[in-house]
Design a protein around this motif. Structure first.
Motif, PDB file in Angstrom:
ATOM      1  N   VAL A  57     -14.255   7.800  -4.908  1.00 28.41           N
ATOM      2  CA  VAL A  57     -12.938   7.164  -4.802  1.00 28.41           C
ATOM      3  C   VAL A  57     -12.913   6.044  -3.772  1.00 28.41           C
ATOM      4  N   GLY A  58     -14.049   5.739  -3.150  1.00 24.20           N
ATOM      5  CA  GLY A  58     -14.092   4.627  -2.208  1.00 24.20           C
ATOM      6  C   GLY A  58     -13.309   4.912  -0.940  1.00 24.20           C
ATOM      7  N   VAL A  59     -12.648   3.883  -0.453  1.00 25.37           N
ATOM      8  CA  VAL A  59     -11.980   3.972   0.842  1.00 25.37           C
ATOM      9  C   VAL A  59     -10.475   4.211   0.703  1.00 25.37           C
ATOM     10  N   MET A  60      -9.963   4.295  -0.517  1.00 27.49           N
ATOM     11  CA  MET A  60      -8.520   4.435  -0.712  1.00 27.49           C
ATOM     12  C   MET A  60      -7.935   5.682  -0.041  1.00 27.49           C
ATOM     13  N   PRO A  61      -8.603   6.864  -0.082  1.00 32.43           N
ATOM     14  CA  PRO A  61      -8.019   8.013   0.629  1.00 32.43           C
ATOM     15  C   PRO A  61      -7.810   7.767   2.111  1.00 32.43           C
ATOM     16  N   VAL A  62      -8.716   7.027   2.740  1.00 33.35           N
ATOM     17  CA  VAL A  62      -8.585   6.736   4.168  1.00 33.35           C
ATOM     18  C   VAL A  62      -7.402   5.801   4.409  1.00 33.35           C
ATOM     19  N   ILE A  63      -7.272   4.786   3.564  1.00 36.03           N
ATOM     20  CA  ILE A  63      -6.157   3.840   3.702  1.00 36.03           C
ATOM     21  C   ILE A  63      -4.828   4.562   3.527  1.00 36.03           C
ATOM     22  N   PHE A  64      -4.741   5.370   2.471  1.00 33.11           N
ATOM     23  CA  PHE A  64      -3.492   6.074   2.194  1.00 33.11           C
ATOM     24  C   PHE A  64      -3.181   7.097   3.284  1.00 33.11           C
ATOM     25  N   ALA A  65      -4.190   7.869   3.718  1.00 34.44           N
ATOM     26  CA  ALA A  65      -3.963   8.878   4.755  1.00 34.44           C
ATOM     27  C   ALA A  65      -3.526   8.221   6.063  1.00 34.44           C
ATOM     28  N   SER A  66      -4.174   7.120   6.427  1.00 38.57           N
ATOM     29  CA  SER A  66      -3.807   6.412   7.658  1.00 38.57           C
ATOM     30  C   SER A  66      -2.382   5.873   7.575  1.00 38.57           C
ATOM     31  N   SER A  67      -2.000   5.388   6.402  1.00 37.22           N
ATOM     32  CA  SER A  67      -0.645   4.857   6.230  1.00 37.22           C
ATOM     33  C   SER A  67       0.397   5.963   6.351  1.00 37.22           C
ATOM     34  N   ILE A  68       0.127   7.119   5.724  1.00 36.72           N
ATOM     35  CA  ILE A  68       1.086   8.214   5.759  1.00 36.72           C
ATOM     36  C   ILE A  68       1.245   8.770   7.168  1.00 36.72           C
ATOM     37  N   VAL A  69       0.118   9.002   7.856  1.00 32.76           N
ATOM     38  CA  VAL A  69       0.181   9.609   9.182  1.00 32.76           C
ATOM     39  C   VAL A  69       0.764   8.649  10.214  1.00 32.76           C
ATOM     40  N   SER A  70       0.802   7.369   9.883  1.00 30.33           N
ATOM     41  CA  SER A  70       1.323   6.365  10.818  1.00 30.33           C
ATOM     42  C   SER A  70       2.791   6.042  10.581  1.00 30.33           C
ATOM     43  N   VAL A  71       3.402   6.627   9.559  1.00 33.16           N
ATOM     44  CA  VAL A  71       4.774   6.249   9.201  1.00 33.16           C
ATOM     45  C   VAL A  71       5.743   6.562  10.338  1.00 33.16           C
ATOM     46  N   VAL A  72       5.781   7.828  10.776  1.00 30.95           N
ATOM     47  CA  VAL A  72       6.749   8.218  11.815  1.00 30.95           C
ATOM     48  C   VAL A  72       6.461   7.514  13.145  1.00 30.95           C
ATOM     49  N   PRO A  73       5.199   7.485  13.635  1.00 28.41           N
ATOM     50  CA  PRO A  73       4.951   6.734  14.878  1.00 28.41           C
ATOM     51  C   PRO A  73       5.324   5.254  14.774  1.00 28.41           C
ATOM     52  N   THR A  74       5.118   4.662  13.593  1.00 33.17           N
ATOM     53  CA  THR A  74       5.477   3.253  13.414  1.00 33.17           C
ATOM     54  C   THR A  74       6.979   3.061  13.508  1.00 33.17           C
TER      55      THR A  74
ATOM     56  N   ILE B 201       0.834  -1.197   0.000  1.00 33.94           N
ATOM     57  CA  ILE B 201       0.000   0.000   0.000  1.00 33.94           C
ATOM     58  C   ILE B 201       0.868   1.246   0.000  1.00 33.94           C
ATOM     59  N   ASN B 202       1.896   1.267   0.841  1.00 41.43           N
ATOM     60  CA  ASN B 202       2.785   2.429   0.876  1.00 41.43           C
ATOM     61  C   ASN B 202       3.526   2.601  -0.447  1.00 41.43           C
ATOM     62  N   ALA B 203       3.917   1.492  -1.075  1.00 45.82           N
ATOM     63  CA  ALA B 203       4.575   1.579  -2.380  1.00 45.82           C
ATOM     64  C   ALA B 203       3.632   2.160  -3.428  1.00 45.82           C
ATOM     65  N   SER B 204       2.377   1.761  -3.396  1.00 43.68           N
ATOM     66  CA  SER B 204       1.390   2.301  -4.335  1.00 43.68           C
ATOM     67  C   SER B 204       1.211   3.800  -4.139  1.00 43.68           C
ATOM     68  N   ILE B 205       1.206   4.238  -2.877  1.00 42.97           N
ATOM     69  CA  ILE B 205       1.089   5.667  -2.592  1.00 42.97           C
ATOM     70  C   ILE B 205       2.255   6.422  -3.209  1.00 42.97           C
ATOM     71  N   ILE B 206       3.462   5.934  -2.965  1.00 45.76           N
ATOM     72  CA  ILE B 206       4.657   6.620  -3.447  1.00 45.76           C
ATOM     73  C   ILE B 206       4.657   6.708  -4.971  1.00 45.76           C
ATOM     74  N   ILE B 207       4.354   5.608  -5.654  1.00 51.45           N
ATOM     75  CA  ILE B 207       4.396   5.588  -7.113  1.00 51.45           C
ATOM     76  C   ILE B 207       3.321   6.498  -7.704  1.00 51.45           C
ATOM     77  N   GLN B 208       2.128   6.506  -7.136  1.00 52.74           N
ATOM     78  CA  GLN B 208       1.061   7.354  -7.669  1.00 52.74           C
ATOM     79  C   GLN B 208       1.361   8.833  -7.436  1.00 52.74           C
ATOM     80  N   LEU B 209       1.969   9.165  -6.311  1.00 50.31           N
ATOM     81  CA  LEU B 209       2.364  10.546  -6.081  1.00 50.31           C
ATOM     82  C   LEU B 209       3.482  10.961  -7.035  1.00 50.31           C
ATOM     83  N   LEU B 210       4.415  10.067  -7.289  1.00 47.41           N
ATOM     84  CA  LEU B 210       5.487  10.365  -8.237  1.00 47.41           C
ATOM     85  C   LEU B 210       4.948  10.514  -9.658  1.00 47.41           C
TER      86      LEU B 210
END
Length: 473
Positions: free
Chosen positions: A276-293, A78-87
């Motif tokens: 866009v379904g639930v993808m924004p929630v998945i991506f936002a949750s993944s991004i905001v959780s990166v540093v705490p993780t 999921i994080n890889a998909s976020i990075i590639i789509q943003l790029l």
């Protein structure tokens, strides 16, 4: 919905896809219980309590807390998909690759490589989490050769993440599609029973003071029933909003081809409220959780007074920063996904070629601007809908639960037992603080589950419609 499932099961081709999808999910669930060598996870779940790793554990179907082969789950992909789509948005040449089949294959390969890199980084962090908490069983005689055991453990977790990615792609090719989403749905459903049992136990423990069984029983039952009713109501609301759409009326002009007359019909252009379904929630949750993780993997859990502990508490899900940044990211990703998935200018050109006209709007650019204006309003409403469902449990969950505890206990307080009930109330309120972790990701997981189910059923209906259409010729 049940009729759609029945029709799909009665169709041989679709039934084969359904069975293949269940077969892949069975393989996946087997992988979640395969142990990794040199790891002993007895009481490892205690490390996750109150940390961001609880969310990753839910997304991995509970395999993260037992450190099995599929412990990393779908998070690296999921994080890889976020990075590639943003790029792809930042670099237009990269985005153009997805417009043809050969380019899509290159994009998929780049996503796979990025997934492997992220899986490697996460696996290394996970190894150090296990090591720092003494959950490795490396023999004492292996002094000087511990790196070999580290390589084996990290390689197992990287391989598990790659296998999950491969299983998701198999579902896309031969199953129902949306492979990663379906695996994510299966993970959440698999982890749900244990989380519910833990939540009920915590609610009972909130009233666990003294010998007054009646007060504890009444309070626990009342709150559990309220939570069940609340979840059902929110689920119905999510389904209603997800199915809502704005219909733009379109009139098609009459066109004569040979001796036949075509067109002259009225139709509409549907724009879904939650396009866009639930993808924004998945991506936002993944991004905001990166540093705490990352901090949690480095054994920083906010229990000390160092800079990193303070940073973890600031970024934690029980602070004010987490819901604020989650709100901003959900809205941003909703607009981002709408922009790349719905092109008003292309829709306007298609209507013009087919002789379609929006009432009172000229064809071409004015139609595109009109659709863009409506799309902007719809997207804003859809973005706030996703953000509210994801954030309300974080902000209001613990507060509502504390008030429920107060409302349950206050009526039975009298002058004679005032001291007893004050102590019982204080104990319940103190224990209620531990509920925040269960509410933090409740809205997100609910959106994921409902979104995946609805999207899967829409795909089934589309396949049934397409098959019936082919059978006409």
């Amino acid at each position: 919905m049940l009729q759609t499932l029945k029709n799909a099961w009665n169709t041989k081709e679709i039934r084969a896809k359904i069975l293949f999808t269940f077969f892949i999910l069975l393989i996946y669930r087997i992988g979640t219980v395969i142990p990794v060598p040199f790891v002993d996870t007895n009481n490892f779940a205690s490390v996750f309590s109150g940390t961001i790793l609880d969310y990753m554990n839910i997304l991995s179907g509970g395999s993260l807390e037992v450190a099995t082969l599929f412990a990393l789950g779908v998070t690296p992909y999921i994080n890889a998909s976020i990075i590639i789509q943003l790029l792809a948005v930042a670099f237009p040449k990269l985005g153009e690759l997805s417009k043809d089949e050969s380019g899509k294959k290159i994009m998929n390969m780049i996503t796979r490589i990025t997934t492997v890199v992220l899986a490697l980084v996460t696996a290394i962090g996970y190894y150090f989490l296990l090591k720092n908490n003494n959950f490795l069983t490396v023999p004492a005689s292996a002094e000087g050769k511990a790196w070999i055991y580290a390589v084996v453990i990290v390689a197992c977790y990287c391989a598990g993440a790659c296998i999950i990615m491969w299983l998701g792609e198999r579902i896309n090719e031969r199953g129902l599609g949306n492979g990663i989403s379906i695996i994510l749905f299966a993970n959440i459903v698999a982890a749900l029973p244990s989380k519910l049992i833990e939540l009920v136990q915590l609610i009972i423990n909130a009233f666990n003071y003294g010998d007054h069984v009646a007060a504890r029983g009444i309070g626990a039952i009342a709150i559990v029933l309220f939570l069940i009713a609340f979840v059902i109501a929110v689920t119905v609301f999510v389904i209603f909003i997800t199915g809502s759409e704005r219909r733009i009326p379109v009139q098609y002009a009459k066109m004569q081809k040979g001796r036949k007359m075509y067109g002259g019909q009225s139709s509409f252009l549907p724009i879904k409220l939650n396009m866009v379904g639930v993808m924004p929630v998945i991506f936002a949750s993944s991004i905001v959780s990166v540093v705490p993780t990352i901090l949690a993997l480095c054994s920083v859990t906010g229990k000390g007074e160092t800079f990193w502990d303070k940073l973890y508490r600031f970024l934690g899900s029980d602070g004010w920063f987490y819901p604020v940044i989650l709100l901003i990211l959900i809205i941003a990703f909703t607009y981002f996904y709408t922009e790349i998935s719905f092109n008003p200018r292309e829709i306007a050109n298609n209507l013009k070629r087919q002789g379609g006209t929006v009432a009172g709007i000229r064809q071409g650019r004015p139609t595109a601007d009109y659709i863009q204006k409506i799309l902007g309003k719809i997207t804003l409403v859809g973005a706030f809908f996703l953000a509210i469902i994801a954030i309300i449990p974080i902000v209001g969950g613990p507060l509502v639960l504390k008030n429920l505890i107060y409302l349950v206990l206050k009526p039975v307080e009298t002058a004679e037992n005032a001291s007893y009930y004050q102590t019982l109330l204080a104990n319940a309120m103190a224990n209620a603080k531990s509920y925040s972790n269960y509410f933090t990701f409740g809205g997100t997981t609910l959106l994921i589950v409902v979104g995946v189910v609805l999207e899967t059923f829409r795909d089934l209906e589309a396949q049934l419609t397409m098959r019936n259409h082919k059978n006409l010729f």
